[in-house]
Write a protein that holds these residues in place. Structure first.
Motif, PDB file in Angstrom:
ATOM      1  N   ARG A   6       0.839  -1.193   0.000  1.00 40.51           N
ATOM      2  CA  ARG A   6       0.000   0.000   0.000  1.00 40.51           C
ATOM      3  C   ARG A   6       0.879   1.250   0.000  1.00 40.51           C
ATOM      4  NH1 ARG A   6      -5.295  -1.834   1.502  1.00 40.51           N
ATOM      5  NH2 ARG A   6      -5.197  -3.939   2.386  1.00 40.51           N
ATOM      6  N   LEU A   7       0.277   2.391  -0.389  1.00 40.53           N
ATOM      7  CA  LEU A   7       1.054   3.617  -0.540  1.00 40.53           C
ATOM      8  C   LEU A   7       1.667   4.083   0.774  1.00 40.53           C
ATOM      9  CD1 LEU A   7      -1.296   5.428  -3.049  1.00 40.53           C
ATOM     10  CD2 LEU A   7       1.060   4.756  -3.503  1.00 40.53           C
ATOM     11  N   ASP A  13       8.747   3.015   3.604  1.00 41.79           N
ATOM     12  CA  ASP A  13       9.966   2.422   3.046  1.00 41.79           C
ATOM     13  C   ASP A  13      10.870   3.495   2.442  1.00 41.79           C
ATOM     14  OD1 ASP A  13       9.049  -0.085   3.751  1.00 41.79           O
ATOM     15  OD2 ASP A  13       8.383  -0.617   1.724  1.00 41.79           O
ATOM     16  N   ALA A  14      10.258   4.470   1.774  1.00 47.20           N
ATOM     17  CA  ALA A  14      11.031   5.542   1.152  1.00 47.20           C
ATOM     18  C   ALA A  14      11.767   6.372   2.195  1.00 47.20           C
ATOM     19  CB  ALA A  14      10.117   6.434   0.315  1.00 47.20           C
ATOM     20  N   LEU A  15      11.097   6.668   3.319  1.00 53.13           N
ATOM     21  CA  LEU A  15      11.746   7.429   4.386  1.00 53.13           C
ATOM     22  C   LEU A  15      12.916   6.638   4.975  1.00 53.13           C
ATOM     23  CD1 LEU A  15       8.575   8.884   6.115  1.00 53.13           C
ATOM     24  CD2 LEU A  15      10.437  10.243   5.151  1.00 53.13           C
ATOM     25  N   HIS A  16      12.736   5.345   5.188  1.00 55.85           N
ATOM     26  CA  HIS A  16      13.834   4.512   5.689  1.00 55.85           C
ATOM     27  C   HIS A  16      15.007   4.528   4.714  1.00 55.85           C
ATOM     28  CE1 HIS A  16      12.558   2.391   9.379  1.00 55.85           C
ATOM     29  NE2 HIS A  16      11.323   2.626   8.944  1.00 55.85           N
ATOM     30  N   ILE A  42       3.500   6.540   9.343  1.00 55.31           N
ATOM     31  CA  ILE A  42       4.360   6.682   8.171  1.00 55.31           C
ATOM     32  C   ILE A  42       5.832   6.780   8.573  1.00 55.31           C
ATOM     33  CG2 ILE A  42       4.803   8.041   6.088  1.00 55.31           C
ATOM     34  CD1 ILE A  42       2.099   6.590   6.160  1.00 55.31           C
ATOM     35  N   THR A  43       6.112   7.234   9.805  1.00 58.13           N
ATOM     36  CA  THR A  43       7.503   7.307  10.266  1.00 58.13           C
ATOM     37  C   THR A  43       7.853   6.151  11.200  1.00 58.13           C
ATOM     38  OG1 THR A  43       6.890   8.753  12.112  1.00 58.13           O
ATOM     39  CG2 THR A  43       7.552   9.825  10.053  1.00 58.13           C
ATOM     40  N   ALA A  44       7.029   5.107  11.225  1.00 58.71           N
ATOM     41  CA  ALA A  44       7.266   3.977  12.119  1.00 58.71           C
ATOM     42  C   ALA A  44       8.640   3.352  11.887  1.00 58.71           C
ATOM     43  CB  ALA A  44       6.175   2.921  11.920  1.00 58.71           C
ATOM     44  N   GLY A  45       9.355   3.106  12.964  1.00 57.55           N
ATOM     45  CA  GLY A  45      10.649   2.446  12.899  1.00 57.55           C
ATOM     46  C   GLY A  45      11.830   3.363  12.677  1.00 57.55           C
ATOM     47  N   LEU A 159       9.542  11.517  -3.025  1.00 59.62           N
ATOM     48  CA  LEU A 159      10.239  11.998  -1.839  1.00 59.62           C
ATOM     49  C   LEU A 159      11.693  12.301  -2.155  1.00 59.62           C
ATOM     50  CD1 LEU A 159      10.016  12.554   1.220  1.00 59.62           C
ATOM     51  CD2 LEU A 159      10.753  10.196   1.594  1.00 59.62           C
ATOM     52  N   ALA A 160      12.350  11.429  -2.913  1.00 56.51           N
ATOM     53  CA  ALA A 160      13.748  11.653  -3.272  1.00 56.51           C
ATOM     54  C   ALA A 160      13.900  12.925  -4.103  1.00 56.51           C
ATOM     55  CB  ALA A 160      14.296  10.448  -4.031  1.00 56.51           C
ATOM     56  N   ALA A 161      12.957  13.166  -5.017  1.00 60.95           N
ATOM     57  CA  ALA A 161      13.012  14.372  -5.828  1.00 60.95           C
ATOM     58  C   ALA A 161      12.856  15.617  -4.963  1.00 60.95           C
ATOM     59  CB  ALA A 161      11.925  14.337  -6.900  1.00 60.95           C
ATOM     60  N   ALA A 162      11.928  15.562  -4.001  1.00 59.67           N
ATOM     61  CA  ALA A 162      11.670  16.723  -3.146  1.00 59.67           C
ATOM     62  C   ALA A 162      12.873  17.044  -2.256  1.00 59.67           C
ATOM     63  CB  ALA A 162      10.429  16.488  -2.305  1.00 59.67           C
ATOM     64  N   ILE A 163      13.443  16.026  -1.617  1.00 58.74           N
ATOM     65  CA  ILE A 163      14.545  16.276  -0.691  1.00 58.74           C
ATOM     66  C   ILE A 163      15.835  16.612  -1.434  1.00 58.74           C
ATOM     67  CG2 ILE A 163      15.377  13.912  -0.475  1.00 58.74           C
ATOM     68  CD1 ILE A 163      14.974  16.461   2.398  1.00 58.74           C
ATOM     69  N   GLY A 164      15.934  16.177  -2.688  1.00 59.57           N
ATOM     70  CA  GLY A 164      17.143  16.435  -3.454  1.00 59.57           C
ATOM     71  C   GLY A 164      17.136  17.724  -4.243  1.00 59.57           C
ATOM     72  N   LEU A 165      16.035  18.455  -4.217  1.00 59.34           N
ATOM     73  CA  LEU A 165      15.900  19.671  -5.022  1.00 59.34           C
ATOM     74  C   LEU A 165      16.901  20.760  -4.667  1.00 59.34           C
ATOM     75  CD1 LEU A 165      12.076  20.444  -5.381  1.00 59.34           C
ATOM     76  CD2 LEU A 165      13.722  20.138  -7.238  1.00 59.34           C
TER      77      LEU A 165
END
Length: 343
Positions: A6-7, A13-16, A42-45, A159-165
């Protein structure tokens, strides 16, 4: 992006992955630390895996964004979770006055790696305090990029695009999408998905007899919509397709600045164009896109672009009343059928 996850899980997973690959990334926000792991997990773990870089904060959006701005200004990378579209107003001053201006206010361009994850949208009985779609308030701010979680885009890539801008960004996350699976041809038979196109990374969905890619039959109706309204727009497209009307939808990863040039060529002469907005009309993303489309395609369209938005009202908590306010697939079908029947 696998349809078996699921999204919400894909975003976790993307945040990890981002934190594992870059030890300059920090995560801040109320309840982001374990065991809570964010309002919707969403930030679990993250706090367990990276205890020195995950900070659960008190309620206070301005203060949290102030810390995040400081981290970004000193070369670190900050990801902030705002638990609802209603509470983002507390952070608006910091985002508008500081985040967006840090890039250029010191006489030279500075990279500012800052992502504000803002949970938005309604449809779950959250009421006026939490069931809001405030995207419109952030449109047009120089150096501020806007993204929206989408069922047809990979959350990790977004997410990678946003943080890498190297530019501050707001990543709007319709909470109704967390429990959904990505939209793929296998998951949605009869829907053809192609793209991405251009800087906004538009994805094209074709429903009906015109399915067949860019070389297929020209679509009679073209709908521009964002991640939170994709499911409703697809349902509406299916209803129209059942009557023989071919519909194409365009969904962006980046809301602003939007890049229409790569997709306007798909809009054939005489097409009916519509733009769908989860927030109340008429101002907002849909209005801005509709105006740009009218300017570019004037003289070739069936009529001026049709703006479809939620009612200009607070969102009631009662589900029956909420359904009367928030734009629905039924609303979309009724309006488009009326427009198709009107010369």
């Amino acid at each position: 992006m696998t349809p078996r996850a699921r999204l919400g899980r894909l975003l976790n997973d993307a945040l990890h992955r981002v934190m594992a690959e870059d030890d300059s990334v920090f995560v801040l926000g109320g309840d982001v630390a374990d065991p809570q792991g964010g309002t919707f997990k969403i930030t679990a773990g993250l706090a367990k895996a990276y205890p020195s870089r995950v900070f659960g904060t008190p309620v206070g959006g301005a203060a949290v964004l102030g810390v995040a701005n400081g981290l970004a200004l000193t070369g670190e990378k900050a990801i902030v979770e705002i638990p609802s579209g209603g509470s983002v107003a507390q952070s608006f001053d910091q985002i508008l006055t500081m985040s967006s201006r840090l890039v250029s206010m010191y006489g030279r361009t500075l990279p500012i790696h800052l992502v504000v994850r803002c949970l938005v949208g309604s449809g779950q009985g959250d009421g006026a305090a939490h069931g809001r779609s405030p995207q419109r308030h952030f449109l047009g701010v120089p150096d501020l990029h806007l993204f929206e979680l989408s069922p047809v885009h990979d959350p990790g890539e977004q997410l990678a695009a946003a943080i890498g801008l190297g530019r501050p960004s707001v990543f709007f996350e319709p909470r109704s999408l967390y429990g959904r699976y990505p939209l793929t041809p296998r998951a949605e038979p009869g829907v053809e998905v192609t793209g991405p196109f251009g800087g906004s990374r538009w994805m094209r969905l074709v429903v009906g007899a015109g399915a067949g890619g860019p070389s297929g039959v020209a679509a009679e109706v073209t709908v521009f919509c964002t991640g939170g309204t994709v499911a409703r727009s697809v349902r509406a497209a299916r209803a129209l397709a059942a009557t023989g009307v071919t519909v194409q939808l365009f969904v962006p990863s980046r809301l602003f600045p939007f890049d229409l040039e790569p997709v306007t060529g798909f809009v054939g002469p005489g097409s009916l164009v519509s733009v769908v907005d989860d927030g109340p009309g008429p101002a907002g993303w849909a209005g801005a896109v509709a105006a740009a489309l009218a300017t570019r395609l004037w003289g070739t369209l069936r009529k001026a672009p049709v703006l479809l938005a939620s009612a200009a009202s607070v969102v009631p908590a009662a589900r029956e009343l909420e359904d009367r306010v928030v734009i629905s697939s039924t609303d979309i079908v009724r309006r488009l059928v009326r427009e198709l029947e009107t010369p």
